[in-house]
Enzyme design. Sequence first.
Site: not given
Ligand code: ZN
Length: 266
Positions: A128, A185
């Site tokens: 990101l 995740e």
């Molecule tokens: Zn992370």
Amino acid sequence: MKKIISILLILIIGGWLITNNPFIKEKYTTNGHPFVYKGDLLLVNHDFPVKEEYIQKDIVNAHQSNYSNYYIVLSKDILISEHIKAPFEALMEQAYNDGISTFLVSSGFRSFVEQKKLYDQYGSKSALPAGYSEHNLGLSLDIGSSQGRMEDTIEGQWLAENVWQHGFIMRYPKNKTHITKIKYEPWHIRYVGLPHSILMQEKDLALEEYIEFLKTEQTVHTSVNGQDYIIEYYPSEQFSEDLLPENQTYTISGDNQSGIIVTTEA
Ligand SMILES: [Zn+2]
């Protein structure tokens, strides 16, 4: 024809004034109380980046603070916010007591400079931009297993089942990717504190949904391990420090949007 051109010009100039008027902008940027951008419940995602000036100041090394040997830290440079160190060690101690000492901490706090490096190196599919990662807060950790991929190992299963007991959440679970807009995740945990992690687990809410829940409810009463809590959500324009409880233990956090959450031990 002239009329149409005049109307179009008025619309264009009017639109420009509304979006660029310095007075309107000033009002917008000073709207948020500083408390909106600090604390354990900050929502950081594609829409709400971390404000660099409010990054946690208590960043320390993630090494174990005592002689315990509950987990492995991949590198000496891994950092976290100091106030989440004790809950994280308590989480790892519980894992150790359950027979698991093969967690591998691979990432913690990242500065904006480091985040930018990752983004430049790996691109938008795997990283990101600076400010848009929770790792820029110091409240998140990536924890793998030295035995294999988290989704295939007992470590991954144990983490998902127990993380919430110590104030942490699985921030990007499999069933919430449409809300978080981040892929599953199983290694990324985030500290939000008690009783919030437990409420989120009980109600099966992602952080995005939990903030909306508090916004709607405004006041929530809950009890964790025999301790009662009152959670109050204030829109920033209705908040004043006079509202903070006297002689009671409380935590305060912004939502990184426009609200302030006060959690009081009742
Ligand atoms: Zn992370």
